[in-house]
Write a protein that holds these residues in place. Structure first.
Motif, PDB file in Angstrom:
ATOM      1  N   TYR A 189       0.818  -1.211   0.000  1.00 31.77           N
ATOM      2  CA  TYR A 189       0.000   0.000   0.000  1.00 31.77           C
ATOM      3  C   TYR A 189       0.850   1.259   0.000  1.00 31.77           C
ATOM      4  O   TYR A 189       0.423   2.314  -0.471  1.00 31.77           O
ATOM      5  N   ALA A 190       2.089   1.172   0.514  1.00 34.13           N
ATOM      6  CA  ALA A 190       2.970   2.338   0.505  1.00 34.13           C
ATOM      7  C   ALA A 190       3.430   2.669  -0.905  1.00 34.13           C
ATOM      8  O   ALA A 190       3.821   3.804  -1.192  1.00 34.13           O
ATOM      9  N   GLY A 191       3.398   1.686  -1.800  1.00 25.80           N
ATOM     10  CA  GLY A 191       3.694   1.957  -3.197  1.00 25.80           C
ATOM     11  C   GLY A 191       2.482   2.428  -3.972  1.00 25.80           C
ATOM     12  O   GLY A 191       2.604   3.008  -5.050  1.00 25.80           O
ATOM     13  N   LYS A 192       1.303   2.176  -3.426  1.00 25.32           N
ATOM     14  CA  LYS A 192       0.054   2.550  -4.102  1.00 25.32           C
ATOM     15  C   LYS A 192      -0.455   3.916  -3.642  1.00 25.32           C
ATOM     16  O   LYS A 192      -1.054   4.661  -4.419  1.00 25.32           O
ATOM     17  N   PHE A 193      -0.218   4.236  -2.368  1.00 26.88           N
ATOM     18  CA  PHE A 193      -0.699   5.489  -1.799  1.00 26.88           C
ATOM     19  C   PHE A 193       0.479   6.289  -1.248  1.00 26.88           C
ATOM     20  O   PHE A 193       1.363   5.731  -0.593  1.00 26.88           O
ATOM     21  N   LYS A 194       0.468   7.591  -1.465  1.00 25.05           N
ATOM     22  CA  LYS A 194       1.585   8.429  -1.050  1.00 25.05           C
ATOM     23  C   LYS A 194       1.545   8.793   0.428  1.00 25.05           C
ATOM     24  O   LYS A 194       2.558   9.190   0.997  1.00 25.05           O
ATOM     25  N   SER A 195       0.376   8.694   1.037  1.00 28.71           N
ATOM     26  CA  SER A 195       0.255   9.109   2.433  1.00 28.71           C
ATOM     27  C   SER A 195      -0.949   8.427   3.057  1.00 28.71           C
ATOM     28  O   SER A 195      -1.793   7.845   2.361  1.00 28.71           O
ATOM     29  N   ILE A 196      -1.058   8.549   4.379  1.00 26.36           N
ATOM     30  CA  ILE A 196      -2.214   7.974   5.061  1.00 26.36           C
ATOM     31  C   ILE A 196      -3.491   8.697   4.669  1.00 26.36           C
ATOM     32  O   ILE A 196      -4.584   8.130   4.679  1.00 26.36           O
TER      33      ILE A 196
END
Length: 730
Positions: free
Chosen positions: A223-230
């Motif tokens: 998910y850290a590769g899919k989304f830039k931030s929380i």
């Protein structure tokens, strides 16, 4: 967690709380890199002693020696060959150490290009003197060749101070120059090898075959590769909530819309929680990497361990694309050029050094799983791309563990009990025969020659049924003679005199940690794997049924009150029931059997139960499932956490095989055929999940039906217990 609401006494209020987490980077890393060689195993010059990560190398002469562990470990291979010379002396003496791998890590004397003498190490870094009598070849031309074609544990050779003379010396280290009947063939004291020629494989330039390696130093979550931030995670969840919840509800409703026994449904559902636990990790490129289980503060037993994940049957049906990423790692980054697979993959996923035994059950099970993934996906192009690596893997297994081509695993072979079996036995040989069967079917589909595999399969089935069957179940013939490996008895010197008789008795029994004449619950595990993968019947059906009946008869205990287990009794104890890993109903238990034999593991309980059901012994299978779920009823243990070596242990996903065990439901995407072989009568309803869709499937008055809930499933024909039937789509 603080929720800012007020509830009056006796009042109720429903609150929907959305949780999000975001870890952009970690310091999680596992595995030793497979270093890319700058040359062959011998490097550019002699070694000066022990390399990094190597035990202390002792008793070589002078300052230099051949040490093929230096500088890059046991993974490199090659040869070092002397110039041709005349045999003028009667003896050749040299110092030797390193691995005990005849023909693979050794020094050879070649006369007329044929090996006339050969020596190997003793799995020790201490060099000792070896003497060859070469008098019968005096006057002939010869070459010396130091060989390292071994990878994995002790896959290296140490050689030093080779001399030729007319007499033998007790310690020729002090001979530093030729003359007076003495010729120093090489003392390895120079800055190079002189006229000796080092050869080896070419350097692999690509990071890994398939080209999807992780390049970061540490594990990064998907998910850290899919989304830039929380914030992006939370926004996606909020915007997609209705869609995600709707799909989840559709799965839930289809799964629980069943007539199968509730203990089976519970066993499958409870263990699907493993998929949402920290046991299962996903890299930024989408590929899975898994622990065996997880502890409170860390993972437990790293590397998508192949011999444990063999048992798990859930991901391949629910998320088949993710399951195939595990095969990608096993047959690429974790497989050396020799075919040796490291059964614990590196994290981030990358080529890993082969520093230990290959796992026979894990590696052979992987071949059956390639067949399974092909039939589930219907992707023959994917199979074609894997086939060379599959052949390489299977050929390694044959030459490593069945070098005399008997069709059974004979040389010491590592397995899921963290030990090496010595001699042929049913447990891992069932994997071998299953892998041969899978390779034959895959090879035929690709128009490849599989005649060698067919011959080995026929030999293996005959050997298993005639040499390893006691009339009731398959067992192990412990063997130490006639093998390439040398059995080293326990040494009495480090113990007091009172232990001498005990150690003598142990040595007479052979290697420790074997199961011998025992009735092993995993004794024909490979045949269960073959059936759930769609490979069908391999060994005599009556013998297979008899073995399963013996496992139930001897190993299943409705109460463990009188059973002593000094290992890990919290898995099952007291008045609880469970399936023991092994018993010795006919005697012959070794003084030191394999250490887990008195334990109860849920993953093994489920595979045995599923196998019993596949063979029509439904009541016996349900007895085992009930005993297991009774232990995890929430009073003593967490009903959603069947632990073994860690919580949310992967082996417990063998429970998914219970669905196939009871119903015989399997969809083959290659032939577009739906198979049903019900063991619960002509009226049932069960869950089905394929690569393209899921829903409900079953029989009504003996006639097949399917009720698709999501996606599609292309079905050209249906077979019910071997007979073609017309399908009703609801």
């Amino acid at each position: 967690l603080f929720v800012p609401i007020t509830i009056k006494p006796g009042g109720q209020k429903t609150v929907r709380v959305m949780f999000s987490w975001y870890v952009s980077q970690t310091t999680l890393r596992y595995g030793q890199d497979r270093e890319q060689p700058s040359g062959p195993a011998f490097g550019k010059a002699p070694s000066k002693g022990a390399a990094s990560g190597q035990q202390n190398v002792t008793d070589f002469a002078g300052k230099g020696l051949v040490n093929t562990y230096d500088p890059s470990g046991d993974n490199l291979i090659g040869t070092l060959t002397s110039p041709e010379f005349e045999l003028t002396g009667k003896y050749i003496q040299f110092l030797i150490g390193g691995g005990n791998q005849p023909g693979k890590a050794c020094i050879n004397l070649l006369v007329d290009d044929k090996v006339v003498q050969s020596a190997t190490g003793r799995d020790s870094e201490q060099l000792t003197w070896k003497t060859w009598d070469v008098g019968s070849f005096k006057g002939k031309k010869a070459k010396l060749q130091i060989v390292d074609q071994a990878t994995g544990a002790w896959g290296h050779i140490n050689i030093d101070h080779i001399i030729m003379s007319d007499k033998t010396y007790t310690d020729p280290r002090n001979i530093t120059s030729s003359g007076k009947g003495i010729t120093i063939l090489n003392d390895f004291e120079g800055s190079g090898y002189g006229k000796w020629i080092a050869e080896g494989p070419a350097v692999e330039e690509e990071c890994c075959p398939g080209g999807s390696c992780e390049t970061s130093t540490y594990y990064t979550p998907w998910y850290a590769g899919k989304f830039k931030s929380i914030t992006e995670v939370a926004n996606y969840w909020r915007n997609s909530y209705d869609d995600l919840r709707g799909k989840s509800a559709a799965f839930r409703d289809a799964f629980y819309d069943t007539t199968l026994p509730p203990e089976v449904v519970e066993a499958v559902a409870a263990n699907l929680t493993i998929l949402k636990s920290p046991t299962v990790l996903r890299q930024t490129n989408g590929r899975l990497w898994c622990w065996e289980g997880c502890s409170d503060g860390s993972g437990c037993c790293a590397g998508s361990c192949t011999h444990v994940w063999n048992y798990a049957q859930a991901i391949c049906h629910l998320f088949p694309d993710l399951e195939r990423t595990l095969r990608q790692t096993e047959f690429n980054e974790s497989q050396a050029n020799s075919g040796h697979q490291t059964f614990r993959s590196a994290l981030p996923i990358r080529p890993i050094a082969a520093g230990f035994h290959a796992a026979s059950d894990g590696q052979l099970g992987g071949i059956m799983k390639v067949y399974r993934e092909w039939r589930i996906s219907g992707d023959t192009m994917w199979l074609r791309s894997f086939w060379p690596k599959v052949r390489q893997s299977l050929n390694y297994c044959i030459e490593e563990w069945d070098p005399r081509h008997k069709g059974v695993l004979e040389e010491p072979h590592h397995n899921t009990y963290e030990l090496e079996y010595w001699g042929p036995e049913g447990h891992c040989t069932s994997f071998y025969l299953g892998a041969l069967t899978a390779a034959i079917e895959m090879g035929k589909a690709l128009d490849d020659d599989v005649s060698q595999y067919q011959q080995l399969l026929a030999k293996g089935v005959k050997f298993l049924e005639t040499e390893l069957y006691d009339g009731e179940y398959f067992y192990q013939k412990i063997q130490i003679e006639g093998l390439n490996a040398k059995f080293r008895p326990l040494n009495t010197s480090g113990n007091g005199s009172g232990y001498a008789d005990i150690i003598k008795d142990l040595n007479e029994q052979g290697p420790k940690y074997q199961y011998g004449t025992g009735c092993l619950s995993d004794g024909i595990l490979g045949f269960w794997m073959a059936k759930v993968c769609g490979l069908g019947q391999i060994v005599d059906k009556q013998k297979e049924r008899s073995n399963l009946n013996a496992i139930y008869k001897y190993n299943f205990k409705p109460s463990l009150f009188d059973h002593a287990n000094p290992q890990r009794p919290s898995f099952a104890c007291g008045s609880e029931g469970g399936l023991l890993l092994c018993t010795w109903p006919k005697g012959g238990k070794l003084s030191i059997p394999f250490v887990y034999s008195d334990e109860v593991w849920t993953g093994i309980e489920y595979q045995v139960a599923s196998h019993l059901m596949l063979e029509g012994m439904v009541d016996e299978g349900l007895d085992i499932v009930r005993a297991c779920r009774d232990r995890y009823d929430g009073r003593v243990r967490n009903p959603f956490n069947e632990y073994e070596c860690g919580h949310w242990y992967a082996r417990a996903m063998a429970s998914y095989g219970l669905l196939q065990g009871l119903t015989g439901v399997r969809y083959d995407a290659v032939d577009k055929t739906l198979y049903i072989d019900s063991k619960v009568g002509d009226d049932f309803k069960s869950f089905i999940s394929t690569a393209s869709g899921f829903g409900s499937v079953g029989l009504k008055n003996g006639k097949p039906f399917i009720d698709l809930k999501m996606g599609r499933i292309d079905i050209d024909q249906v077979e019910v217990s071997g007979k073609k039937e017309k399908l009703t789509k609801l």
